[in-house]
Design a protein around this motif. Structure first.
Motif, short mmCIF file in Angstrom:
data_model
loop_
_atom_site.label_atom_id
_atom_site.label_comp_id
_atom_site.label_asym_id
_atom_site.label_seq_id
_atom_site.Cartn_x
_atom_site.Cartn_y
_atom_site.Cartn_z
N ALA A 62 73.52 -16.38 -81.21
CA ALA A 62 74.67 -17.20 -81.57
C ALA A 62 74.63 -17.65 -83.03
CB ALA A 62 74.75 -18.43 -80.66
N ILE A 63 73.44 -17.67 -83.64
CA ILE A 63 73.30 -18.02 -85.05
C ILE A 63 73.69 -16.85 -85.95
CG2 ILE A 63 71.60 -18.56 -86.86
CD1 ILE A 63 70.12 -20.24 -84.73
N PHE A 64 73.19 -15.66 -85.63
CA PHE A 64 73.36 -14.52 -86.53
C PHE A 64 74.57 -13.64 -86.20
CE2 PHE A 64 69.00 -15.46 -87.72
CZ PHE A 64 68.97 -15.10 -89.05
N SER A 65 75.15 -13.79 -85.02
CA SER A 65 76.22 -12.89 -84.61
C SER A 65 77.45 -13.66 -84.18
CB SER A 65 75.74 -12.00 -83.45
OG SER A 65 76.81 -11.26 -82.91
N ARG A 117 78.11 -12.61 -79.81
CA ARG A 117 77.38 -13.33 -78.77
C ARG A 117 77.18 -12.49 -77.51
NH1 ARG A 117 81.28 -16.95 -80.00
NH2 ARG A 117 81.93 -17.17 -77.83
N ARG A 118 76.72 -11.26 -77.68
CA ARG A 118 76.52 -10.37 -76.53
C ARG A 118 75.29 -10.72 -75.70
NH1 ARG A 118 78.03 -4.32 -78.88
NH2 ARG A 118 80.24 -4.78 -79.34
N CYS A 119 74.43 -11.60 -76.22
CA CYS A 119 73.24 -11.99 -75.45
C CYS A 119 73.52 -13.13 -74.48
CB CYS A 119 72.11 -12.40 -76.39
SG CYS A 119 71.51 -11.07 -77.46
N GLY A 120 74.76 -13.64 -74.47
CA GLY A 120 75.13 -14.59 -73.42
C GLY A 120 75.37 -16.02 -73.85
N ALA A 121 75.31 -16.33 -75.14
CA ALA A 121 75.57 -17.70 -75.58
C ALA A 121 77.03 -18.06 -75.36
CB ALA A 121 75.22 -17.87 -77.06
N HIS A 131 66.95 -4.17 -90.28
CA HIS A 131 68.34 -4.56 -89.96
C HIS A 131 68.77 -3.97 -88.63
CE1 HIS A 131 72.71 -3.80 -90.04
NE2 HIS A 131 72.83 -4.88 -90.77
N GLY A 132 68.56 -2.67 -88.46
CA GLY A 132 69.01 -2.00 -87.25
C GLY A 132 68.29 -2.49 -86.00
N LEU A 133 66.99 -2.73 -86.11
CA LEU A 133 66.23 -3.16 -84.95
C LEU A 133 66.57 -4.60 -84.58
CD1 LEU A 133 64.14 -1.93 -83.04
CD2 LEU A 133 62.36 -3.00 -84.41
N PHE A 134 66.78 -5.46 -85.58
CA PHE A 134 67.16 -6.84 -85.28
C PHE A 134 68.53 -6.86 -84.60
CE2 PHE A 134 68.68 -11.13 -86.19
CZ PHE A 134 67.55 -11.89 -85.93
N ARG A 135 69.42 -6.03 -85.07
CA ARG A 135 70.75 -5.95 -84.45
C ARG A 135 70.64 -5.53 -82.98
NH1 ARG A 135 74.58 -1.86 -83.68
NH2 ARG A 135 76.74 -2.62 -83.62
N LEU A 193 70.52 -9.23 -81.37
CA LEU A 193 71.97 -9.41 -81.21
C LEU A 193 72.52 -8.63 -80.02
CD1 LEU A 193 73.19 -9.22 -84.93
CD2 LEU A 193 72.06 -11.10 -83.71
N CYS A 194 71.65 -8.02 -79.22
CA CYS A 194 72.08 -7.22 -78.07
C CYS A 194 73.14 -6.20 -78.47
CB CYS A 194 72.60 -8.13 -76.96
SG CYS A 194 71.35 -9.28 -76.31
N ASN A 195 72.90 -5.55 -79.63
CA ASN A 195 73.82 -4.55 -80.19
C ASN A 195 75.16 -5.14 -80.63
OD1 ASN A 195 72.34 -2.09 -80.24
ND2 ASN A 195 72.51 -1.99 -78.01
N GLY A 196 75.18 -6.44 -80.88
CA GLY A 196 76.39 -7.07 -81.40
C GLY A 196 76.50 -6.89 -82.90
N ASN A 197 77.43 -7.61 -83.49
CA ASN A 197 77.69 -7.50 -84.92
C ASN A 197 77.16 -8.72 -85.68
OD1 ASN A 197 79.14 -5.09 -84.52
ND2 ASN A 197 81.01 -6.26 -84.06
N PHE A 198 76.61 -8.48 -86.86
CA PHE A 198 76.18 -9.57 -87.72
C PHE A 198 77.39 -10.34 -88.25
CE2 PHE A 198 72.30 -7.05 -88.07
CZ PHE A 198 71.31 -8.03 -88.09
#
Length: 321
Positions: free
Chosen positions: A134-137, A140-144, A175-179, A183-188
């Protein structure tokens, strides 16, 4: 600053011939090229220096422009070894197979972690995976349930105001791995300031009390501290043990992808480099630079993948304890 200067030497193609330390009449000569991860730039530099000491007739060329450059170079045939700080994407691997008719060989050479850092004066000590997303994206695909844009939303009185975000540029494997993982493959968010290297991210966060960023484990300084990641009461901090047992959610392998044709040996320069990397001496470099070395049994597995001779049961690596 010394580490930063050495890494910057590899941002563009750099060639070097090393002063001979020892050699032999049948020594390996020729050239060796690698293209790929900037996270692994200093590792490749140190391994190249050691290789040059052993084989003074060997010319080493290294280009560290980001993990995304490795599959392209491997597919085009401009290198046989591509360092990557993330796994190849399916489409990258498919392009290689279409061109060459066989899979690239994936070789683990150490362990690392993506760490989330805040300024040393920031009292925050942990985040849930949903909060991190929720901070970086903004997806919010991880459920926030809601986005997090201000420190007060995390229950902090200091720092106050908007959260300043720092991360890596798009060609970076970090960058790609953090995304993918955080971010659960979400967008920055578009407000994330992209830096060309982890050292720059850490420096920016260290200078800004209101900042948060992500970087490679081996770039930490006294100006920042890492955050544990996970559910309340069960958050995990990055460290050698949590990387080895994969409890830390942002752990990763450091990889070499190798263009190794079936039933055909690699050229002697590439064989010599891989033999060095997957040895106790090469793994000592991994540990010295702040990564986590591989234990001996895993080293032997990786050597077998490449058809390298076992280095012997009496030897041990820094990761074997």
């Amino acid at each position: 600053m010394l580490r930063l200067r050495r890494i910057l030497r590899l941002v563009c193609l750099c060639c070097f011939s090393l002063v001979p330390a020892w050699g032999s009449a049948d020594d390996i000569v020729g050239s060796l090229d690698t293209v790929g991860s900037d996270t692994m730039a200093e590792l490749m530099l140190r391994w190249g220096e050691l290789l040059g000491q052993e084989h003074p007739g060997l010319r080493v060329q290294m280009q560290a422009s980001g993990s995304a450059s490795a599959p392209t170079a491997l597919t085009a045939g401009t290198t046989l070894i591509g360092p990557m700080s993330r796994p190849m994407f399916d489409e990258e691997r498919a392009g290689f197979v279409e061109r060459h008719g066989y899979e690239p060989t994936r070789v683990a050479v150490g362990r690392d972690a993506l760490v989330v850092v805040v300024n040393r004066h920031n009292p925050l000590r942990q985040l849930t995976e949903q909060q991190l997303d929720a901070i970086f994206s903004d997806t919010r695909r991880c459920g926030a349930e809601a986005e997090i844009t201000h420190w007060q939303q995390l229950g902090l009185e200091f720092p106050a105001g908007r959260i300043h975000l720092y991360g890596r540029n798009a060609v970076s494997g970090t960058h790609g791995l953090f995304r993918r993982k955080a971010l659960c493959n979400g967008n920055f968010r578009v407000t994330v300031s992209a830096a060309p290297g982890s050292a720059a991210v850490v420096a920016a966060v260290g200078a800004d009390p209101g900042a948060i960023g992500y970087a490679g484990l081996n770039h930490l300084t006294a100006d920042v501290h890492t955050l544990a990641i996970g559910s309340q009461g069960a958050a995990v901090s990055p460290g050698p043990q949590t990387l080895r047992n994969e409890r830390y959610p942002l752990a990763r392998e450091l990889l070499l992808y190798v263009n190794s044709p079936p039933n055909r040996p690699l050229p002697p320069p590439e064989q010599a480099l891989l033999d060095l990397i997957l040895s106790p001496r090469g793994q000592q470099v991994v540990a010295e630079l702040g990564f986590v070395a591989l234990p001996v049994p895993e080293l032997e597995v990786q050597r077998q993948l490449l058809g390298l001779a076992p280095f012997g049961a009496v030897e041990s690596s820094p990761g074997s304890s």
